[in-house]
Design a protein around this motif. Structure first.
Motif, PDB file in Angstrom:
ATOM      1  N   ALA A 114       0.839  -1.213   0.000  1.00 28.36           N
ATOM      2  CA  ALA A 114       0.000   0.000   0.000  1.00 28.36           C
ATOM      3  C   ALA A 114       0.864   1.250   0.000  1.00 28.36           C
ATOM      4  O   ALA A 114       0.594   2.218  -0.737  1.00 28.36           O
ATOM      5  CB  ALA A 114      -0.929  -0.016   1.215  1.00 28.36           C
ATOM      6  N   ASP A 151       1.404   4.311  -2.854  1.00 29.80           N
ATOM      7  CA  ASP A 151       1.403   5.758  -2.561  1.00 29.80           C
ATOM      8  C   ASP A 151       2.680   6.411  -3.082  1.00 29.80           C
ATOM      9  O   ASP A 151       2.639   7.522  -3.644  1.00 29.80           O
ATOM     10  CB  ASP A 151       1.288   5.980  -1.051  1.00 29.80           C
ATOM     11  CG  ASP A 151      -0.116   5.710  -0.527  1.00 29.80           C
ATOM     12  OD1 ASP A 151      -1.068   5.840  -1.316  1.00 29.80           O
ATOM     13  OD2 ASP A 151      -0.241   5.374   0.668  1.00 29.80           O
ATOM     14  N   HIS A 168      -5.161   2.155  -5.534  1.00 33.22           N
ATOM     15  CA  HIS A 168      -5.453   1.294  -4.382  1.00 33.22           C
ATOM     16  C   HIS A 168      -6.707   0.463  -4.623  1.00 33.22           C
ATOM     17  O   HIS A 168      -6.755  -0.717  -4.258  1.00 33.22           O
ATOM     18  CB  HIS A 168      -5.625   2.146  -3.125  1.00 33.22           C
ATOM     19  CG  HIS A 168      -4.345   2.682  -2.562  1.00 33.22           C
ATOM     20  ND1 HIS A 168      -3.457   1.892  -1.880  1.00 33.22           N
ATOM     21  CD2 HIS A 168      -3.810   3.933  -2.603  1.00 33.22           C
ATOM     22  CE1 HIS A 168      -2.418   2.629  -1.498  1.00 33.22           C
ATOM     23  NE2 HIS A 168      -2.602   3.872  -1.933  1.00 33.22           N
ATOM     24  N   GLU A 191      -5.828  -2.393  -6.795  1.00 27.89           N
ATOM     25  CA  GLU A 191      -5.064  -3.419  -6.093  1.00 27.89           C
ATOM     26  C   GLU A 191      -5.951  -4.263  -5.183  1.00 27.89           C
ATOM     27  O   GLU A 191      -5.698  -5.450  -4.966  1.00 27.89           O
ATOM     28  CB  GLU A 191      -3.953  -2.763  -5.262  1.00 27.89           C
ATOM     29  CG  GLU A 191      -2.870  -3.715  -4.813  1.00 27.89           C
ATOM     30  CD  GLU A 191      -2.060  -4.263  -5.977  1.00 27.89           C
ATOM     31  OE1 GLU A 191      -1.712  -5.450  -5.944  1.00 27.89           O
ATOM     32  OE2 GLU A 191      -1.784  -3.493  -6.921  1.00 27.89           O
ATOM     33  N   SER A 192      -7.002  -3.656  -4.649  1.00 28.54           N
ATOM     34  CA  SER A 192      -7.893  -4.402  -3.760  1.00 28.54           C
ATOM     35  C   SER A 192      -8.711  -5.438  -4.519  1.00 28.54           C
ATOM     36  O   SER A 192      -9.173  -6.426  -3.933  1.00 28.54           O
ATOM     37  CB  SER A 192      -8.842  -3.443  -3.029  1.00 28.54           C
ATOM     38  OG  SER A 192      -9.726  -2.811  -3.944  1.00 28.54           O
TER      39      SER A 192
END
Length: 657
Positions: A535, A539, A560, A563-564
């Protein structure tokens, strides 16, 4: 064309899925340590009083025996090496593996410490406790590390890491000793009493009513590794063998079913049954017969009755195995058969196969269905239930597909993962001489049902299949070096034939190439990333894209979100996080960012050493992605990236023609 599916996994829902996931987790803790179980089983056969060398060890126990006189071993307990292995070694290995699954080496160490608590706080082999405390230790360590991630003053990292793991391990070990240990011991005793009740009342064969259907539905891991293996090892420690190890591993029911297909089956099913029987019986891969049951679900009756017959014979002869037989091959079964049980085990396998063959033959012979059963569809259904591609079952339907002319690599956004995967796959296919096969990439939302083959990440296959139901589907979890790519090439050789006229390398699709300084400016290259988690790495890579003016801040949030839903790990140490399809409005221009990490980051269980953030405004980034893919396919080039000391060197390597 056959609508078969070759996949690694597909997202599913429902109680059955949760049980499958639990079974998979249990299996993943046990299977890497099967060698230790085998070693323990062999040592048990040698050292216990009923073992192969009982005569010698009777001398060991005799203070006046010849062994004692020679070596002074009169006080030696022949079974002394067996107890510590099952009491300490095997559970701690399982706990270590469970912790490692959650949080790498730190989770593994804490998981092992926590497991010691339940091991010493129980009076039975603590396999179930290890399966609880190992993952719990890894999870707690992961959460604890996240609390002060990036907040530790330089120079104090090792101090904090070591003491936090030590203190947490101490707390969990105490919790396991006083809390989990007694609870699991009580459960183990209750489950053991239930098994004893079944045995005493001659009801143990009824377990096949549950186990055989569970195998076809891939729920057997939860039963086998969650209940039968722990109970069986406890029983084997006391008596030297356990019938519980044979309830699921007996290859007889599957063998009988496949033999029936060889005699009374039709079409592809009949032709493929002999090869499947060899793989199932000698290789121990039971899943290869599951599609044959799914083609005609009533045949589950044959495997149930066959399984019941095998269990009944083992009960009758009092036979059992010393340790789990994994895989369920006749070779592994005999290797773990206890002394005095070979006759019973042999008859149980033959009896199970005979009954299964007789019942399945009757059902097949009296079947009024005129259509040839669709083995490809059954295999696809089986693999969908399993949640990942079956390499052995896939061989059953390899010849049934028609020519493949168009392949699309689909992902959520249609730019990062799919573009990279399509580039790698396209080159492999062209080098194999299939220049007429078109390989493209697309967002799943833009797919149409006019492709012959669709490649997608395993978590997106179900969505892709909804839009392209007539295509063959291949799932991957490694975009750079997936073995599925080689399987696709082999599939092309079978379905398309060898095209001698095709060029070895077909001309690449013409795309406009942006200026590399615009796409990857030096300010977007970081040689010493500071992130410690996936994570934070997203960023870090996203912030570089924002700073370069390539994207808006909202695009990082979409990275993000992407990616989840599915991992952007490409393989070979590379991750390419990027936004969702809906976030394309947040892209101002095509841009890349590059971050290198001295210590690989745990990226959904895979080590990511290089993170390339991607924002693709159009097709102009395709050529750059192709170049990046080719770089990471070459170990020498990856080594150069590790050794580079300036942003200019990184750019020269990535952007070289």
């Amino acid at each position: 064309m056959s609508h078969a599916t070759i996949e690694d996994a597909a997202p599913r829902t429902g109680v059955r899925v949760h049980v499958q996931k639990l079974g998979t987790a249990l299996s993943n803790m046990v299977m890497p340590n099967i060698a230790a179980f085998i070693a323990w089983g062999l040592i048990t056969a040698l050292f216990i009083e009923q073992g192969w060398l009982q005569g010698i060890f009777s001398q060991l126990k005799d203070p006046d025996g010849w062994v004692a006189k020679i070596g002074g071993w009169g006080a030696y307990d022949g079974a002394g090496i067996v107890g510590p292995m099952i009491t300490f070694l095997l559970p701690i290995l399982i706990g270590y593996t469970g912790g490692r699954m959650i949080h790498g080496n730190r989770g593994a160490v804490v998981g092992a410490i926590a497991t010691v608590g339940v091991v010493t706080g129980a009076d039975v082999p603590m396999f179930l406790g290890a399966m609880i405390m190992g993952p719990l230790g890894g999870w707690c360590m992961k959460k604890l590390d996240a609390l002060w991630e990036g907040k530790i003053r330089p120079g104090f990292e090792m101090l904090v890491d070591n003491f936090s793991a030590g203190i947490l391990g101490m707390i969990l070990a105490i919790f396991g000793f006083f809390g989990i240990g007694p609870i699991v011991s009580a459960f183990t005793r209750a489950a053991g009493n239930a098994v004893d009740f079944l045995v005493e009342n001659n009801m143990l064969p009824l377990t096949s009513i549950l186990i055989e259907p569970a195998k076809v539905l891939f729920l057997n891991n939860a039963i086998n590794h969650g209940v039968l293996t722990p109970l069986g090892t406890t029983q084997a420690l006391e008596t030297g063998k356990s019938i519980l190890f044979l309830l699921e591993a007996n290859p007889g029911p599957g063998l009988g079913l496949l033999l029936a297909y060889m005699v009374f089956g039709r079409g592809v099913a009949r032709a493929s049954a002999p090869g499947a029987a060899i793989i199932q019986f000698f290789g121990g891969i039971h899943e290869i017969y599951f599609p044959y049951v799914l083609m005609k679900p009533k045949l589950i009756i044959a495997t149930i009755l066959g399984g019941m017959t095998g269990v009944f014979i083992n009960v009758l002869f009092g036979s059992g195995l010393r340790a789990p037989a994994a895989p369920g091959s006749i070779i592994a079964v005999y290797a773990q058969t206890a002394g005095g049980s070979f006759l019973g085990v042999t008859l149980s396998v033959l009896g199970a196969a005979g009954v299964s063959f007789a019942v399945a033959s009757l059902l097949l012979k009296t079947d009024r269905a005129s259509d040839e059963p669709d083995l490809a569809a059954a295999t696809a259904e089986m693999e969908a239930m399993k949640g990942r591609k079956s390499s052995v079952a896939g061989t059953l339907v390899a010849e049934s597909a028609g020519p493949i002319k168009s392949i699309v690599f689909a992902c959520d956004a249609g730019m990062g993962s799919s573009a990279m995967g399509a580039s790698v796959l396209r080159r492999k296919i062209q080098q194999a001489g299939f220049g007429d096969v078109k390989v493209t990439n697309s967002a799943i939302s833009n797919l149409t049902d006019n492709y012959d083959l669709v490649v997608s990440h395993r978590d997106l296959t179900a969505r892709a299949r909804q839009r392209t139901g007539s295509a063959v589907h291949v799932s991957v979890d490694d975009f750079m070096g997936s073995p599925r790519y080689d399987e696709i090439v082999e599939q092309l050789k079978r379905t398309n034939g060898t095209d001698d006229a095709a060029p070895a390398i077909a001309p690449a699709e013409e795309v406009a190439e942006p200026t590399t300084d615009d796409v990857l400016p030096p300010s977007s290259v970081v040689l010493g990333g500071t992130a410690r988690t996936a994570a934070d790495a997203i960023d870090e890579a996203g912030a570089l894209l924002v700073a370069a003016g390539a994207v808006e801040q909202a695009y990082v949030d979409a990275m993000h979100e992407r990616e989840s839903s599915v991992s952007t790990y490409m393989g070979n140490g590379l991750a390419i996080p990027h936004g969702t399809n809906e976030a394309k409005d947040c892209i101002r221009r095509t841009g890349l960012s590059f971050v290198r990490y001295a210590e690989p980051i745990d990226w959904n269980g895979k080590p990511a050493e290089f993170v390339v953030g991607i924002a693709g405004a159009g097709k102009d980034h395709m050529a750059l992605l192709t170049r990046i893919a080719q770089v990471f396919l070459k170990p020498d080039e990856v080594a150069r990236l590790r050794q580079a000391t300036t942003a200019e060197e990184i750019k020269a390597i990535l952007m070289a023609s």
